[in-house]
Each structure stands twice: as C-alpha cells, then as structure tokens.
Motif scaffolding. Sequence first.
Motif, PDB file in Angstrom:
ATOM      1  N   HIS A   1     -11.784   0.249  -8.047  1.00  0.00           N
ATOM      2  CA  HIS A   1     -10.588  -0.139  -8.793  1.00  0.00           C
ATOM      3  C   HIS A   1     -10.338   0.849  -9.926  1.00  0.00           C
ATOM      4  CE1 HIS A   1      -9.992  -4.087  -6.873  1.00  0.00           C
ATOM      5  NE2 HIS A   1     -11.310  -4.104  -6.772  1.00  0.00           N
TER       6      HIS A   1
ATOM      7  N   PHE B   1     -14.318   2.219  -1.620  1.00  0.00           N
ATOM      8  CA  PHE B   1     -13.223   1.731  -2.449  1.00  0.00           C
ATOM      9  C   PHE B   1     -13.683   1.407  -3.871  1.00  0.00           C
ATOM     10  CE2 PHE B   1     -14.980  -2.328  -1.046  1.00  0.00           C
ATOM     11  CZ  PHE B   1     -14.779  -3.156  -2.142  1.00  0.00           C
TER      12      PHE B   1
ATOM     13  N   LEU C   1      -6.313  -0.794  -6.361  1.00  0.00           N
ATOM     14  CA  LEU C   1      -7.440  -0.591  -5.452  1.00  0.00           C
ATOM     15  C   LEU C   1      -7.317   0.792  -4.832  1.00  0.00           C
ATOM     16  CD1 LEU C   1      -9.884  -1.845  -3.814  1.00  0.00           C
ATOM     17  CD2 LEU C   1      -8.193  -2.344  -2.045  1.00  0.00           C
TER      18      LEU C   1
ATOM     19  N   LEU D   1      -7.280  -7.615  -3.343  1.00  0.00           N
ATOM     20  CA  LEU D   1      -5.916  -7.400  -3.757  1.00  0.00           C
ATOM     21  C   LEU D   1      -5.357  -8.591  -4.533  1.00  0.00           C
ATOM     22  CD1 LEU D   1      -4.501  -5.693  -0.538  1.00  0.00           C
ATOM     23  CD2 LEU D   1      -5.183  -4.603  -2.683  1.00  0.00           C
TER      24      LEU D   1
ATOM     25  N   GLY E   1       0.785  -1.220   0.000  1.00  0.00           N
ATOM     26  CA  GLY E   1       0.000   0.000   0.000  1.00  0.00           C
ATOM     27  C   GLY E   1       0.818   1.271   0.000  1.00  0.00           C
TER      28      GLY E   1
ATOM     29  N   TYR F   1      -2.513  -1.136  -3.705  1.00  0.00           N
ATOM     30  CA  TYR F   1      -3.576  -0.202  -3.317  1.00  0.00           C
ATOM     31  C   TYR F   1      -3.014   1.163  -2.961  1.00  0.00           C
ATOM     32  CZ  TYR F   1      -2.658  -0.820   1.754  1.00  0.00           C
ATOM     33  OH  TYR F   1      -2.098  -0.840   3.017  1.00  0.00           O
TER      34      TYR F   1
END
Length: 260
Positions: A151, A149, A156, A258, A106, A127
């Motif tokens: 995509h 959230f 993400l 993920l 992340g 992400y």
Amino acid sequence: MILLSFDVEEFDLPLEYGKQIPFTEQLSISTEGTLAILELLARNAIKATFFITANYALNQPDVVAKIVAAGHEVASHGYYHSAFENRHLLESREALEKLTGLPVKGFRMARMMPVDVLEIKKSGYSYNSSINPTWLPGRYNNLNVSRTFYHEQGVLQLPSSVSPVIRFPLFWLSFHNLPMTIINWLSIRTHKKDGYLNIYFHPWEFTNLHNKERFGIPGYISRNSGKPFINRLDGFIQNAQKRGLTFGTIQQYFAAELAS
C-alpha cells in the motif's frame, strides 16, 4: 490465485519500429486478439482483468460489452496508448464507467511506465498495476521495489509477478521465448512463495505478427505469436488447474484489501 490480465489498446507497436499502420487496422488486430482471448477464457471457465484504453473502448464498444457480459473485470489502461497526461487518468476512468455501467477500480500505465500514485488516488482508482519489479536493459530498473503488493498513499500497488531471489519476469515476453516447462516451473514456485501470480499480456500477441515487412516487429516479440501463443496460454492454464490453482480477477482476489 492466478491473476491473468490483458492490456487492450490500439495496436500501435509497429510505430515503434518505423512502420505506419492505419488506425482501423490497429483496432481490428487488437479486436481479433481480444476475441481469441475471450474464447480461450470461456473454454477454460476462468475470469480475468482487461485493462482497456478509452480510445479503444469508445471505438469498439461491442467488444467491451462482450468482456463485461462474460463477467470479466474492466480496468483503465489510460485514454490513449501512445500519449499521456495526468488528466487522462480521470477521463479514461469516467469514459469506461459510462460505457460499462460498472465502477473501474484499477489502472495500468501504457508500457508499465511510472505514474504518480497521488494522481492515481486523486483520480478515483483503488489499485495500480504499472510496476515491473525487475531490471530490463533500457526499460525497467525496479530492483528496489517490492516484488509483491503493498500500500502506498492509499493505493494498492500491484507489481507484475517476478520469481523470488533473481526476479525473473513472468510476463508476456517470457511466454514467447522460454520453453513452457520452465515457465510452468517458475510460475508454480513463485505462486507457492507469494500466494498469487499477476501476469499480463496484450491481445495482439494472439494474432500472427510474423510479417516483418508489414509490422517491423523483431523475432523475440513475434516468436510463437498467433495460434501457437493461444496454445501456450491454454496449456499454462490447464497445467495450473491440474495442480489445483484457481484463476480470477484482480478485484476478486484483493476485495478485502481494496475495501479497507
């Protein structure tokens, strides 16, 4: 699930208010707050995500080791907190992975500023949590962005949580300035609507910031800092747990997303 995250960085906030603070002191203040957070999380038996600048991590490897040993997730907060180039995306991830021996999935940009999603993808992240989907004068104007959230370009995108309809931000400043009864009510309502909460803080909030001569920080930031802030978050966690809500890392909650 409630996703608590902490942006661990060199404490350079006083520079925004015309105050000079030595780098060693920037590190020590962030470290004091990080250790308080680790103690708070351990006391409540919960895990969280720590977005860490490479600059802080390389100077405080023992603190990063404590975060990893406690089972928390390490993600990237860039290489430096007050400077950014696209190459820092890859460089910070590689530095953190070398230091921790774990994959870093992340990224969160300093001050939740915009970052190119294609550069994030190219740098190996899964992400990005650099979006506050609300409107704050002089800072954010993201009312057109999804509250939850989504995509984008193989990444993400995980915005910070805001309440339904009016998009009231459930972030660190709200925890300093609102009565906790309101924070708890808004959080429960938002969790019920979205199925999760994504709430972020900084370690320096868990230290005493009231010395305006030293830090220059305005009252709306320093209010309830230090021990009162530890108590506020402690009460928030316990209230949520009594309602049957759980806490975890971002990687843990979005494992299926993920992996896809």
